[in-house]
Write a protein that holds these residues in place. Structure first.
Motif, PDB file in Angstrom:
ATOM      1  N   THR A 103      59.235 -24.867  36.834  1.00 54.17           N
ATOM      2  CA  THR A 103      60.333 -24.742  35.874  1.00 54.17           C
ATOM      3  C   THR A 103      60.501 -26.028  35.078  1.00 54.17           C
ATOM      4  O   THR A 103      60.420 -27.129  35.625  1.00 54.17           O
ATOM      5  N   GLU A 120      63.033 -27.647  31.792  1.00 48.61           N
ATOM      6  CA  GLU A 120      64.191 -27.426  30.929  1.00 48.61           C
ATOM      7  C   GLU A 120      63.821 -27.698  29.484  1.00 48.61           C
ATOM      8  O   GLU A 120      62.913 -28.487  29.196  1.00 48.61           O
ATOM      9  N   GLN A 121      64.504 -27.040  28.595  1.00 47.06           N
ATOM     10  CA  GLN A 121      64.265 -27.231  27.167  1.00 47.06           C
ATOM     11  C   GLN A 121      65.591 -27.163  26.429  1.00 47.06           C
ATOM     12  O   GLN A 121      66.331 -26.191  26.561  1.00 47.06           O
ATOM     13  N   LEU A 123      62.421 -21.831  18.808  1.00 43.07           N
ATOM     14  CA  LEU A 123      61.785 -22.012  20.108  1.00 43.07           C
ATOM     15  C   LEU A 123      60.309 -21.669  20.016  1.00 43.07           C
ATOM     16  O   LEU A 123      59.439 -22.456  20.377  1.00 43.07           O
ATOM     17  N   PRO A 142      52.576 -16.434  25.152  1.00 47.67           N
ATOM     18  CA  PRO A 142      53.522 -16.768  26.227  1.00 47.67           C
ATOM     19  C   PRO A 142      52.842 -17.459  27.398  1.00 47.67           C
ATOM     20  O   PRO A 142      51.720 -17.119  27.765  1.00 47.67           O
ATOM     21  N   TYR A 178      61.811 -17.162  29.771  1.00 46.96           N
ATOM     22  CA  TYR A 178      62.925 -18.084  29.599  1.00 46.96           C
ATOM     23  C   TYR A 178      64.220 -17.513  30.159  1.00 46.96           C
ATOM     24  O   TYR A 178      64.440 -16.307  30.140  1.00 46.96           O
ATOM     25  N   SER A 194      67.762 -13.425  30.417  1.00 43.95           N
ATOM     26  CA  SER A 194      66.383 -13.890  30.274  1.00 43.95           C
ATOM     27  C   SER A 194      65.695 -13.155  29.140  1.00 43.95           C
ATOM     28  O   SER A 194      66.161 -12.111  28.683  1.00 43.95           O
ATOM     29  N   LEU A 197      67.742 -24.126  27.904  1.00 43.01           N
ATOM     30  CA  LEU A 197      66.891 -23.080  28.470  1.00 43.01           C
ATOM     31  C   LEU A 197      66.133 -23.605  29.680  1.00 43.01           C
ATOM     32  O   LEU A 197      65.872 -24.809  29.792  1.00 43.01           O
ATOM     33  N   HIS A 238      62.402 -22.730  31.337  1.00 46.85           N
ATOM     34  CA  HIS A 238      61.148 -21.996  31.186  1.00 46.85           C
ATOM     35  C   HIS A 238      60.490 -21.898  32.550  1.00 46.85           C
ATOM     36  O   HIS A 238      60.200 -22.913  33.193  1.00 46.85           O
ATOM     37  N   SER A 282      57.249 -20.842  34.575  1.00 47.89           N
ATOM     38  CA  SER A 282      55.835 -20.646  34.257  1.00 47.89           C
ATOM     39  C   SER A 282      55.311 -19.327  34.813  1.00 47.89           C
ATOM     40  O   SER A 282      55.793 -18.814  35.825  1.00 47.89           O
TER      41      SER A 282
END
Length: 232
Positions: A31, A33-34, A42, A49, A53, A82, A106, A108, A110
């Protein structure tokens, strides 16, 4: 963001709530953060992909541009929700672009972390599947609304489904629109002018009051009955 804070956030998201502490720890490793500021993109349509998110706070707009250059908003994703799961599972490029409506945080997750957890937990797999199915059902409901319901019915239906974020006000319901009227109108597949006209008509009928993005529904039951009468 520290691993401890990430674990606390993931543990409180409905999708991960039944996972063990060890499983959450593994997800944290996949994980990141964004942070997005209002208006920041984004990803673009056609991007590949690498996961999906989750919105921690803020709002994300999913949209595409028509051949005429107009914007069509598909969804507005809020805190705790999500997006991007379907493209991740299909391993196909995104069909929409995404943009922050407000300053947004957000997470993310994986693809590799998701697939590893799916192999270990059937409950997690079912919840991921349920999330994709909810998005599909939402699209079907939208198509039904566009095909069978008038603009007035769509606006009323939208306002009455915002009650989870609304605030009771002496028997009424106070709703704050999550985005500009232009964005909401696109989400409902009507023009901004039509959206404003419908709000004006409902206000003239003393069904609601409008103050910018703040809308006070005087009597939700009465507004619902009005929608039924319009549909006849």
């Amino acid at each position: 963001m520290s691993r401890i804070k990430l674990k606390a956030i993931l543990s409180n998201i409905a999708l991960f709530r039944e996972l063990s502490a060890e499983d959450i720890e593994q997800l944290v490793l996949g994980t990141r953060e964004q942070h997005l500021v209002r208006g920041e993109l984004l990803f673009q349509k056609g991007s590949q992909p690498q996961g999906f998110y989750i919105v921690v706070h803020g709002q994300i707009k999913l949209a595409f541009s028509t051949p005429q250059g107009a914007e069509k908003v598909i969804d507005i994703v809020r805190a705790g929700q999500s997006f991007g799961e379907a493209a991740m599972f299909l391993d196909t490029p995104y069909l929409v672009y995404t943009q922050a409506i407000t300053d947004t945080l957000l997470l993310h997750i994986s693809k590799s972390a998701v697939f590893e957890e799916i192999e270990k937990s059937s409950l997690f797999a079912r919840r991921m599947l349920a999330g994709v199915c909810r998005r599909l059902h939402g699209i079907v409901r939208d198509v039904e609304a566009y095909s069978l319901h008038s603009g007035t019915e769509r606006v009323i239906g939208y306002l009455l489904t915002q009650d989870r974020d609304g605030e009771e006000n002496g028997g009424g319901l106070r709703v704050r629109l999550p985005a500009s009227k232009h964005v909401i109108a696109s989400r409902l597949n009507i023009s901004p002018e039509t959206f404003s006209r419908i709000l004006h008509e409902l206000s003239a009928a003393d069904l609601l009051s409008v103050n910018g993005r703040e809308i006070l529904v005087h009597d939700p039951a009465r507004l619902r009955n009005y929608s039924v009468a319009v549909s006849r």
